[in-house]
Enzyme design. Structure first.
Site, short mmCIF file in Angstrom:
data_model
loop_
_atom_site.label_atom_id
_atom_site.label_comp_id
_atom_site.label_asym_id
_atom_site.label_seq_id
_atom_site.Cartn_x
_atom_site.Cartn_y
_atom_site.Cartn_z
N VAL A 11 0.86 -1.21 -0.12
CA VAL A 11 -0.17 -0.02 0.05
C VAL A 11 0.89 1.32 0.20
O VAL A 11 0.68 2.15 -0.78
CB VAL A 11 -0.94 -0.14 1.31
CG1 VAL A 11 -1.44 1.34 1.50
CG2 VAL A 11 -2.09 -0.92 1.12
N GLU A 151 -7.57 2.14 2.14
CA GLU A 151 -6.91 1.98 0.68
C GLU A 151 -7.53 0.47 0.15
O GLU A 151 -7.62 -0.30 0.80
CB GLU A 151 -5.47 1.91 0.63
CG GLU A 151 -4.90 1.61 -0.86
CD GLU A 151 -5.35 2.49 -1.92
OE1 GLU A 151 -5.50 3.96 -1.66
OE2 GLU A 151 -6.25 2.20 -2.92
N PHE A 152 -8.23 0.60 -1.17
CA PHE A 152 -8.80 -0.33 -1.53
C PHE A 152 -8.40 -1.08 -2.69
O PHE A 152 -8.83 -2.00 -3.51
CB PHE A 152 -10.15 -0.11 -1.86
CG PHE A 152 -11.34 0.59 -0.95
CD1 PHE A 152 -11.82 -0.34 0.01
CD2 PHE A 152 -11.25 1.90 -0.77
CE1 PHE A 152 -12.64 0.21 0.89
CE2 PHE A 152 -11.77 2.47 0.22
CZ PHE A 152 -12.52 1.70 1.25
N PHE A 252 -16.67 -10.98 -8.44
CA PHE A 252 -16.37 -11.67 -7.07
C PHE A 252 -17.37 -12.93 -7.06
O PHE A 252 -17.76 -13.39 -5.73
CB PHE A 252 -16.41 -10.86 -5.97
CG PHE A 252 -15.06 -10.20 -5.80
CD1 PHE A 252 -14.36 -9.29 -6.67
CD2 PHE A 252 -14.13 -10.50 -4.65
CE1 PHE A 252 -13.33 -8.93 -6.91
CE2 PHE A 252 -12.89 -10.14 -4.75
CZ PHE A 252 -12.54 -9.11 -5.50
N LEU A 253 -17.78 -13.40 -8.28
CA LEU A 253 -18.66 -14.70 -8.09
C LEU A 253 -17.92 -15.93 -8.77
O LEU A 253 -18.63 -16.59 -9.30
CB LEU A 253 -20.01 -14.52 -8.52
CG LEU A 253 -20.93 -13.66 -7.81
CD1 LEU A 253 -22.27 -13.24 -8.60
CD2 LEU A 253 -21.10 -14.34 -6.52
N GLY A 260 -7.45 -16.00 -0.46
CA GLY A 260 -6.25 -15.97 0.37
C GLY A 260 -5.70 -14.52 0.21
O GLY A 260 -6.62 -13.76 0.03
N CYS A 263 -5.03 -9.55 2.47
CA CYS A 263 -6.18 -8.84 3.31
C CYS A 263 -7.57 -9.61 3.72
O CYS A 263 -7.48 -9.50 4.88
CB CYS A 263 -6.57 -7.55 2.34
SG CYS A 263 -5.27 -6.56 1.86
N LYS A 266 -7.07 -11.93 6.85
CA LYS A 266 -6.60 -11.12 8.38
C LYS A 266 -7.58 -10.31 8.48
O LYS A 266 -8.22 -9.88 9.83
CB LYS A 266 -5.27 -10.43 7.93
CG LYS A 266 -5.07 -9.37 8.63
CD LYS A 266 -3.77 -8.76 8.20
CE LYS A 266 -3.57 -7.87 7.04
NZ LYS A 266 -4.35 -6.50 7.48
#
Ligand code: UDX
Length: 442
Positions: A11, A151-152, A252-253, A260, A263, A266
């Site tokens: 980042v 931050e994305f 995201f499907l 993993g 980000c 955790k």
């Protein structure tokens, strides 16, 4: 505008390079002298497409520099970004904020004039207030505002994500701090990026909620994939069928071996802990963490089944070990569960990854690392695709077949068509998709 960025991890380094590209004067600071020396020579500590060139150009233009000297970087800066790591604390899964508070204490010593201290590290709700307390404790006289600016960015497309984000979130109650942040992100205003001003706590929570939601979406489709297998449905058609509903969205499907990376695992766990502490448990996120861990651990079993119930004495060719393509990052990669489980079941593993092998060799023992994809397949009893690097998407199936001892392919990312691979003579196993009739008979 002058900016200091503390921490040259993913980042910090990407943000620093991108702000300098916006025309801001940026100094990136890290305690690790070797890392700074390498950056000064133009060597990147991570593999991220486009980063080396972006850094090189901005260093050359005199807008970006690297140092171990926090004092020089911080004094006179308009904004200081904290972009240090917040790993999972061993034992309880809380975010470990040691590096954040160490950075705050150091920054406090050197600020002069009005300075905005920005947390870009992913930090639990309330950390901004704590950072402010630490800063004022060390320097009661300093004129400082603390802002949360999560931050994305995603690894592998980090620069594009930073330069063209879906939104920018800025959490602060201070108008002068808002003005500094507005100025910094001016190039994004010009391309009409939504900029969301919120309270600090809200901004901190937005980041965790976003990651937990995405992790939930992936876990949801992974469970639906398992159901598809049980009832003979096709998860890719289900994903498309639901994703075309604008309320759900198509991204995201993609069913796979479990999420993993640095980000999602955790941050989902840290959010679970925050919620438990606040006595508002997030049962959905708790389940996501558990289901995802079990999924990664269960993937080796799928390979063993595809090999007829045993891999004892067999050689397994593995393509891709990083947690996703276009990165050399191995953090929480599914391969870290899958490969040792195959070895424990008696298999030997031959593997290839375009960028991840150096780091993987530290973490995975007794693996034969190969020079290319086909090299890994030679005389193997099965081929397993764990990470969907582009170069694995169009393998010469005839050549693959001639190299493998037995034509078994386990595709944990659904990058091949079951019909094509079965027609090429393989026993093909993927995720959540029915096997073609000819494959089923085998
Ligand atoms: C993520 C977030 O996307 C980003 O906004 C945040 O700042 C950091 O965490 P990253 O970890 O780089 O980014 O990767 P991402 O592309 O989100 O993928 C995360 C994991 O989910 C990978 O293991 C990936 O393989 C998996 N995934 C993603 C799926 O299994 N299916 C999908 O549909 C999408």
């Amino acid at each position: 505008m002058r900016v200091a960025v503390i921490g040259t991890g993913y980042v910090g380094l990407v943000s620093g390079a991108c702000f300098s590209e916006f025309g801001v004067d940026v100094v990136c600071v890290d305690k690790d002298g070797t890392k700074i020396a390498a950056l000064e020579r133009g060597e990147m500590p991570i593999y991220e497409p486009g980063l080396k060139d972006l850094v090189g150009e901005n260093v050359k233009a005199g807008r970006l520099s690297f140092t171990t000297d926090t004092r020089a970087a911080v004094s006179g800066a308009d904004a200081v970004f904290i972009a240090v790591g917040t790993p999972s604390r061993r034992g309880d899964g809380h975010a470990d904020l040691t590096y954040v508070f160490d950075a705050a204490r150091e920054i406090a010593q050197y600020v002069n004039g009005y300075t905005v201290v920005v947390t870009k590290s992913t930090v639990p709700v309330g950390t901004g207030t704590e950072v402010e307390r630490v800063l004022h404790q060390v320097r009661p006289d300093a004129k400082i505002d603390v802002v949360s600016n999560p931050e994305f960015l995603r690894e592998g497309s980090a620069i594009q994500d930073f330069m063209r984000p879906d939104r920018v979130v800025i959490g602060t109650g201070s108008e002068p701090a808002r003005a500094v942040m507005r100025q910094l992100y001016r190039p994004l205003y010009l391309i009409e990026t939504p900029i969301l001003f919120t309270t600090r706590e809200t901004a901190e929570l937005i980041k965790y909620a976003a990651n937990a939601f995405l992790a939930t979406k992936i876990t949801f489709i992974n469970e639906i994939a398992d159901l598809c297998e049980a009832v003979g449905a096709d998860v890719q058609d289900v994903a498309r069928g639901i994703g075309l509903d604008g309320r759900i969205g198509r991204k995201f499907l993609h069913a796979g071996p479990g999420f993993g990376g640095s980000c999602f695992p955790k941050d989902s766990l840290a959010l679970v802990r925050t919620a438990q502490e606040a006595k508002q448990p997030l049962r959905i996120v708790e389940t996501v963490v558990e289901v995802n861990n079990r999924r990664k651990q269960g993937m080796a079993e799928r390979v063993i089944r595809a090999c007829g119930g045993s891999v004892e004495g067999k050689a397994i060719a593995v393509l891709g070990v990083t947690f996703k393509p276009n990165t050399d990052d191995m953090r929480d990669a599914p391969s870290l569960d899958i490969l040792p489980a195959l070895q424990a079941a008696g298999a030997t593993v031959r593997a290839y990854d375009p960028e991840g092998m150096k780091e993987a060799a530290r973490l995975l023992k007794d693996v034969t690392w190969c020079d290319d994809a086909y090299g890994a397949m030679k005389d193997a009893d099965a081929l397993v695709i764990i990470t969907e690097w582009n170069e694995f998407r169009a393998l010469d199936l005839r050549r693959v077949r001639s190299l493998l001892k037995t034509p078994v392919m386990v595709d944990l990312r659904n990058i091949y068509s079951p019909e094509d691979v079965s027609a090429a003579g393989f026993h093909y196993v993927s995720i959540g998709r029915p096997r073609p009739a000819r494959n089923r008979k085998q």
